[in-house]
Design a protein around this motif. Structure first.
Motif, PDB file in Angstrom:
ATOM      1  N   MET A   1      35.814  48.228  -5.990  1.00  0.00           N
ATOM      2  CA  MET A   1      36.572  48.591  -4.803  1.00  0.00           C
ATOM      3  C   MET A   1      37.819  49.370  -5.181  1.00  0.00           C
ATOM      4  SD  MET A   1      37.768  46.004  -1.855  1.00  0.00           S
ATOM      5  CE  MET A   1      39.464  46.165  -2.316  1.00  0.00           C
ATOM      6  N   SER A   2      38.107  50.458  -4.480  1.00  0.00           N
ATOM      7  CA  SER A   2      39.197  51.306  -4.914  1.00  0.00           C
ATOM      8  C   SER A   2      40.514  51.017  -4.206  1.00  0.00           C
ATOM      9  CB  SER A   2      38.809  52.763  -4.681  1.00  0.00           C
ATOM     10  OG  SER A   2      38.428  52.936  -3.334  1.00  0.00           O
ATOM     11  N   LYS A   3      40.471  50.713  -2.916  1.00  0.00           N
ATOM     12  CA  LYS A   3      41.743  50.467  -2.240  1.00  0.00           C
ATOM     13  C   LYS A   3      41.724  49.099  -1.579  1.00  0.00           C
ATOM     14  CE  LYS A   3      40.155  53.024   1.734  1.00  0.00           C
ATOM     15  NZ  LYS A   3      40.237  52.941   3.068  1.00  0.00           N
ATOM     16  N   SER A   4      42.874  48.700  -1.065  1.00  0.00           N
ATOM     17  CA  SER A   4      42.949  47.342  -0.519  1.00  0.00           C
ATOM     18  C   SER A   4      42.230  47.244   0.825  1.00  0.00           C
ATOM     19  CB  SER A   4      44.424  46.969  -0.424  1.00  0.00           C
ATOM     20  OG  SER A   4      44.810  46.755   0.877  1.00  0.00           O
ATOM     21  N   LEU A   5      41.660  46.069   1.077  1.00  0.00           N
ATOM     22  CA  LEU A   5      40.912  45.842   2.319  1.00  0.00           C
ATOM     23  C   LEU A   5      41.412  44.545   2.932  1.00  0.00           C
ATOM     24  CD1 LEU A   5      38.346  46.784   3.987  1.00  0.00           C
ATOM     25  CD2 LEU A   5      37.068  45.132   2.641  1.00  0.00           C
ATOM     26  N   ASN A   6      41.971  44.642   4.141  1.00  0.00           N
ATOM     27  CA  ASN A   6      42.480  43.440   4.815  1.00  0.00           C
ATOM     28  C   ASN A   6      41.685  43.207   6.085  1.00  0.00           C
ATOM     29  OD1 ASN A   6      44.926  42.845   3.125  1.00  0.00           O
ATOM     30  ND2 ASN A   6      45.410  44.936   3.744  1.00  0.00           N
ATOM     31  N   ASN A  29      36.439  42.907  -3.869  1.00  0.00           N
ATOM     32  CA  ASN A  29      37.484  42.305  -4.689  1.00  0.00           C
ATOM     33  C   ASN A  29      38.699  41.927  -3.828  1.00  0.00           C
ATOM     34  OD1 ASN A  29      39.107  41.559  -6.808  1.00  0.00           O
ATOM     35  ND2 ASN A  29      39.676  43.665  -7.321  1.00  0.00           N
ATOM     36  N   VAL A  30      38.498  40.979  -2.938  1.00  0.00           N
ATOM     37  CA  VAL A  30      39.602  40.552  -2.075  1.00  0.00           C
ATOM     38  C   VAL A  30      39.753  39.038  -2.183  1.00  0.00           C
ATOM     39  CG1 VAL A  30      39.346  42.431  -0.402  1.00  0.00           C
ATOM     40  CG2 VAL A  30      38.115  40.304  -0.049  1.00  0.00           C
ATOM     41  N   LEU A  31      40.869  38.546  -1.681  1.00  0.00           N
ATOM     42  CA  LEU A  31      41.139  37.118  -1.750  1.00  0.00           C
ATOM     43  C   LEU A  31      40.712  36.455  -0.434  1.00  0.00           C
ATOM     44  CD1 LEU A  31      42.833  35.417  -3.908  1.00  0.00           C
ATOM     45  CD2 LEU A  31      44.571  35.416  -2.114  1.00  0.00           C
ATOM     46  N   ALA A  82      47.216  41.644  -3.504  1.00  0.00           N
ATOM     47  CA  ALA A  82      47.421  43.102  -3.518  1.00  0.00           C
ATOM     48  C   ALA A  82      46.149  43.891  -3.201  1.00  0.00           C
ATOM     49  CB  ALA A  82      47.989  43.535  -4.863  1.00  0.00           C
ATOM     50  N   HIS A  83      44.983  43.392  -3.648  1.00  0.00           N
ATOM     51  CA  HIS A  83      43.717  44.107  -3.387  1.00  0.00           C
ATOM     52  C   HIS A  83      43.232  43.895  -1.965  1.00  0.00           C
ATOM     53  CE1 HIS A  83      42.919  45.698  -7.283  1.00  0.00           C
ATOM     54  NE2 HIS A  83      43.104  44.528  -7.841  1.00  0.00           N
ATOM     55  N   GLY A  84      43.884  43.010  -1.250  1.00  0.00           N
ATOM     56  CA  GLY A  84      43.477  42.748   0.121  1.00  0.00           C
ATOM     57  C   GLY A  84      43.057  41.301   0.318  1.00  0.00           C
ATOM     58  N   VAL A  85      42.931  40.930   1.586  1.00  0.00           N
ATOM     59  CA  VAL A  85      42.585  39.542   1.916  1.00  0.00           C
ATOM     60  C   VAL A  85      41.529  39.485   3.011  1.00  0.00           C
ATOM     61  CG1 VAL A  85      44.752  38.402   1.279  1.00  0.00           C
ATOM     62  CG2 VAL A  85      44.518  39.383   3.541  1.00  0.00           C
ATOM     63  N   GLU A  98      50.133  38.302  16.807  1.00  0.00           N
ATOM     64  CA  GLU A  98      51.331  39.148  16.808  1.00  0.00           C
ATOM     65  C   GLU A  98      52.164  38.905  15.554  1.00  0.00           C
ATOM     66  OE1 GLU A  98      52.862  38.466  20.765  1.00  0.00           O
ATOM     67  OE2 GLU A  98      51.530  40.047  21.546  1.00  0.00           O
ATOM     68  N   SER A  99      52.273  37.639  15.168  1.00  0.00           N
ATOM     69  CA  SER A  99      53.028  37.323  13.942  1.00  0.00           C
ATOM     70  C   SER A  99      52.381  37.993  12.739  1.00  0.00           C
ATOM     71  CB  SER A  99      53.064  35.812  13.691  1.00  0.00           C
ATOM     72  OG  SER A  99      53.683  35.146  14.746  1.00  0.00           O
ATOM     73  N   LEU A 100      51.044  37.969  12.697  1.00  0.00           N
ATOM     74  CA  LEU A 100      50.343  38.596  11.571  1.00  0.00           C
ATOM     75  C   LEU A 100      50.605  40.101  11.549  1.00  0.00           C
ATOM     76  CD1 LEU A 100      48.285  38.499   9.214  1.00  0.00           C
ATOM     77  CD2 LEU A 100      46.475  38.832  10.919  1.00  0.00           C
ATOM     78  N   GLY A 101      50.530  40.731  12.714  1.00  0.00           N
ATOM     79  CA  GLY A 101      50.781  42.172  12.800  1.00  0.00           C
ATOM     80  C   GLY A 101      52.172  42.508  12.272  1.00  0.00           C
ATOM     81  N   HIS A 102      53.180  41.735  12.683  1.00  0.00           N
ATOM     82  CA  HIS A 102      54.560  41.991  12.219  1.00  0.00           C
ATOM     83  C   HIS A 102      54.665  41.790  10.708  1.00  0.00           C
ATOM     84  CE1 HIS A 102      55.817  42.445  16.256  1.00  0.00           C
ATOM     85  NE2 HIS A 102      55.782  41.162  16.588  1.00  0.00           N
ATOM     86  N   ALA A 103      54.051  40.695  10.220  1.00  0.00           N
ATOM     87  CA  ALA A 103      54.167  40.383   8.783  1.00  0.00           C
ATOM     88  C   ALA A 103      53.510  41.479   7.944  1.00  0.00           C
ATOM     89  CB  ALA A 103      53.517  39.028   8.484  1.00  0.00           C
ATOM     90  N   LEU A 104      52.321  41.939   8.356  1.00  0.00           N
ATOM     91  CA  LEU A 104      51.640  42.986   7.579  1.00  0.00           C
ATOM     92  C   LEU A 104      52.440  44.283   7.615  1.00  0.00           C
ATOM     93  CD1 LEU A 104      47.878  42.413   8.554  1.00  0.00           C
ATOM     94  CD2 LEU A 104      48.950  41.946   6.352  1.00  0.00           C
ATOM     95  N   ALA A 105      52.985  44.619   8.792  1.00  0.00           N
ATOM     96  CA  ALA A 105      53.771  45.856   8.904  1.00  0.00           C
ATOM     97  C   ALA A 105      54.980  45.804   7.968  1.00  0.00           C
ATOM     98  CB  ALA A 105      54.209  46.065  10.350  1.00  0.00           C
ATOM     99  N   LYS A 106      55.615  44.654   7.905  1.00  0.00           N
ATOM    100  CA  LYS A 106      56.779  44.481   7.032  1.00  0.00           C
ATOM    101  C   LYS A 106      56.405  44.698   5.564  1.00  0.00           C
ATOM    102  CE  LYS A 106      60.508  41.309   8.174  1.00  0.00           C
ATOM    103  NZ  LYS A 106      60.798  39.866   8.282  1.00  0.00           N
ATOM    104  N   MET A 107      55.146  44.306   5.232  1.00  0.00           N
ATOM    105  CA  MET A 107      54.681  44.441   3.846  1.00  0.00           C
ATOM    106  C   MET A 107      54.072  45.820   3.600  1.00  0.00           C
ATOM    107  SD  MET A 107      52.686  40.812   3.488  1.00  0.00           S
ATOM    108  CE  MET A 107      53.494  39.264   3.825  1.00  0.00           C
ATOM    109  N   GLY A 108      54.093  46.687   4.621  1.00  0.00           N
ATOM    110  CA  GLY A 108      53.505  48.025   4.480  1.00  0.00           C
ATOM    111  C   GLY A 108      51.985  47.987   4.442  1.00  0.00           C
ATOM    112  N   ARG A 109      51.393  46.945   5.031  1.00  0.00           N
ATOM    113  CA  ARG A 109      49.929  46.844   5.045  1.00  0.00           C
ATOM    114  C   ARG A 109      49.438  46.890   6.487  1.00  0.00           C
ATOM    115  NH1 ARG A 109      48.781  41.493   1.383  1.00  0.00           N
ATOM    116  NH2 ARG A 109      50.405  41.807  -0.141  1.00  0.00           N
ATOM    117  N   LYS A 110      48.116  47.048   6.628  1.00  0.00           N
ATOM    118  CA  LYS A 110      47.569  46.998   7.977  1.00  0.00           C
ATOM    119  C   LYS A 110      46.190  46.341   7.943  1.00  0.00           C
ATOM    120  CE  LYS A 110      45.263  51.472   7.932  1.00  0.00           C
ATOM    121  NZ  LYS A 110      43.973  50.903   7.645  1.00  0.00           N
TER     122      LYS A 110
END
Ligand code: AP5
Length: 220
Positions: A1-6, A29-31, A82-85, A98-110
């Motif tokens: 897997m090349s990029k992160s997958l959430n 390769n995700v958690l 880092a590889h995604g969850v 909504e909490s998850l959306g805010h937390a991921l945005a704060k971490m620069g993830r989506k």
């Protein structure tokens, strides 16, 4: 897997989220982050979180949003994500989403997608009533759908298989009610955000697995 997958695994109790997560881990390769597993570990350890969660879980009710969100955000901040969850069992309310959306945005993830296991009640009840779990390694079985080679014994580690307290008939009924009341709204919530990917939760596990791999192969 090349990029992160959430991704989020969404569906009623017994939809097969945990079963598919275990299979998908071999492919991507995700958690795997299961809030049910996290809470059961906390209960086993006798931690403050476990003590607070136990009563809710035994009744088949949801643990308070604040407690479970805190645990998830803390888990997501660890470097091994880092590889995604693959979030299994979270979010379960709009507030958690909504909490998850805010937390991921704060971490620069989506979120890359929300895999919705559309499952009928009859199938969910049949699966939960026959589920057996290894006391040692937590591998899941089903008395008839996925039986161990030797009744009551884990194929992998020889541990004893047991029935989860919340898989008893009365609690299962309540868990399905709670799902309809608090979690089912997330289907429309994520559909409106164009993040919902619907799969047939009633399908056989190996067929479902192949379908999901095909859906995510190009995204990973
Ligand atoms: P949790 O552990 O998350 O339970 P759940 O969502 O109710 O999901 P299950 O683990 O019961 O089902 P599953 O979809 O993973 O099915 P499985 O693959 O095992 O949560 C437990 C409790 O914790 C909650 O009630 C709540 O109190 C609390 N909690 C957790 N998260 C929370 C949150 N975010 N907020 C608040 N509270 C929270 O499969 C079931 C059985 O079917 C197995 O025996 C399996 O072998 C069999 N099977 C699976 N797939 C198939 C198939 N395709 N065909 C045939 N058999 C199959």
């Amino acid at each position: 897997m090349s990029k992160s997958l959430n991704i989020v695994l969404l569906g009623p109790p017994g939809a097969g989220k945990g079963t598919q997560a275990a299979l998908l881990l071999k492919e991507f390769n995700v958690l795997h982050v299961s809030t049910g597993d996290m809470l059961r570990s906390a209960i086993k350890e006798g931690s403050a979180v476990g003590k607070e969660a136990a009563g809710y879980m035994n009744r088949g009710e949801l643990v308070p949003d604040e407690l479970v969100t805190r645990a998830v955000v803390e888990r997501l901040s660890k470097p091994d994500t880092a590889h995604g969850v693959m979030l299994d069992g979270y979010p379960r309310t709009i507030n958690q989403a909504e909490s998850l959306g805010h937390a991921l945005a704060k971490m620069g993830r989506k979120l890359d997608g929300v895999l919705y296991f559309k499952t009928s009640d009859a199938v969910a009840v049949q699966r939960l009533s026959g589920r057996r779990v290894c006391r040692k390694c937590a591998k899941n079985y089903h008395e008839t759908n996925m039986p161990p080679k030797k009744a009551g014994v884990c194929d992998l580690c020889g541990g004893e298989l047991f029935q989860r307290d919340d898989d008893k008939p009365e609690t299962v009924k309540n868990r399905l009610k709670v799902y309809q009341a608090s979690t089912a709204d997330l289907v429309e919530y994520y559909r409106s955000k164009k993040q919902l990917i619907e799969v047939d939760g009633d399908a056989a596990a190996d067929k479902l697995f192949k379908d999901i791999v095909a859906l995510f192969k190009n995204r990973a």
